[in-house]
Design a protein around this motif. Structure first.
Motif, mmCIF file in Angstrom:
data_model
loop_
_atom_site.group_PDB
_atom_site.id
_atom_site.type_symbol
_atom_site.label_atom_id
_atom_site.label_comp_id
_atom_site.label_asym_id
_atom_site.label_seq_id
_atom_site.Cartn_x
_atom_site.Cartn_y
_atom_site.Cartn_z
ATOM 1 N N GLY A 85 0.801 -1.218 0.000
ATOM 2 C CA GLY A 85 0.000 0.000 0.000
ATOM 3 C C GLY A 85 0.832 1.265 0.000
ATOM 4 N N PHE A 86 2.070 1.164 0.517
ATOM 5 C CA PHE A 86 2.935 2.340 0.609
ATOM 6 C C PHE A 86 3.194 2.959 -0.764
ATOM 7 N N GLY A 87 3.346 2.110 -1.796
ATOM 8 C CA GLY A 87 3.627 2.624 -3.135
ATOM 9 C C GLY A 87 2.547 3.585 -3.618
ATOM 10 N N TYR A 88 1.288 3.218 -3.412
ATOM 11 C CA TYR A 88 0.179 4.074 -3.837
ATOM 12 C C TYR A 88 0.125 5.353 -2.998
ATOM 13 N N ILE A 89 0.329 5.217 -1.699
ATOM 14 C CA ILE A 89 0.278 6.387 -0.822
ATOM 15 C C ILE A 89 1.412 7.352 -1.152
ATOM 16 N N PHE A 90 2.588 6.804 -1.468
ATOM 17 C CA PHE A 90 3.725 7.636 -1.867
ATOM 18 C C PHE A 90 3.368 8.469 -3.093
#
Length: 246
Positions: A85-90
């Motif tokens: 999920g971090f990739g999208y939030i980044f």
């Protein structure tokens, strides 16, 4: 031996992980043109970044095998879920250059990859050889449900909150991959009353060497496949087309 309840909880969590993973690949197509327009670049460039998400998820398997026993199945799945999920939030917070999109989707792919392989290995621990193929078949049915539902979810987020906020919300939703790790029960450590025998330096070095030799053999097995390059090219091109078509 795991109880029926434990098996059911794990199966539901892994099913949801499959739903999210494959659904997110299709949902990427919803934001493809928006990202390309925002960064003033070609859609093909953004599509390659998104295709890398899946490419990395599969290519990370040898590394996952190398660190799985050391880190632990549960911990590895949880970390994988967070990175997914971090990739999208980044991207939701930082999306001014194309390299940021590549970075974000590579990180997301890394997370999806280490959680995916770990989950399937854990399934083997929970189910016997006769029921395992049936269980995996049921799990994979949710590939298609994710493909049908998640693009609509992301489109809803975009229409109501804008692209940047939509990616943050979508990344938070993808964080549910963590559940596949939470549902895993670590195997209890074996205890016995056999006294420890102090090892000399040579014995310790030998054990360390055997450990890395075993892990290394697991890693290089992939590269012994005679059609590896052909399969990689087909996989990357296939997901490139899949993402672009969406």
């Amino acid at each position: 031996m795991a109880s029926t309840t434990d098996k059911l909880i794990l199966l539901l969590a892994i099913t949801f992980r499959v739903f999210i993973f494959n659904g997110s690949v299709k949902a990427n197509g919803v934001i493809l043109e928006d990202i390309a327009r925002k960064l003033d670049t070609a859609t093909s460039v953004v599509a390659w970044a998104m295709a890398l998400q899946n490419g990395v998820a599969y290519m990370i398997a040898p590394l996952t095998l190398l660190i799985m026993d050391t880190v632990g199945h549960r911990e590895l799945c949880v970390v994988g879920g967070v990175l997914s999920g971090f990739g999208y939030i980044f991207c939701g917070f930082f999306m001014d250059h194309v390299w940021q999109v590549f970075f974000a989707f590579v990180i997301s792919g890394f997370g999806f990859g280490i959680s995916a392989l770990t989950c399937y290995i854990v399934l083997k621990r929970y189910f016997d050889n006769e029921s395992l193929p049936k269980v995996i078949s049921v799990v994979f049915l949710f590939d298609y449900l994710g493909v049908a539902v998640l693009p609509l979810l992301l489109q809803y987020f975009i229409e109501h909150y804008g692209v940047a906020n939509a990616m943050i919300l979508f990344g938070a939703f993808v964080w549910n991959v963590v559940l596949s790790g939470v549902a895993i029960k670590n195997q209890p450590r074996e205890h016995n009353n056999i006294p420890k025998v102090e090892e000399d330096k040579t014995t310790r070095n030998t054990r360390t060497l055997l450990f890395f030799k075993e892990k290394y053999s697991n890693v290089v097995t992939l590269f012994h496949h005679k059609n590896l390059i052909v399969l990689l090219v087909m996989e990357i091109v296939g997901y490139y087309m899949f993402t672009s078509w969406a």
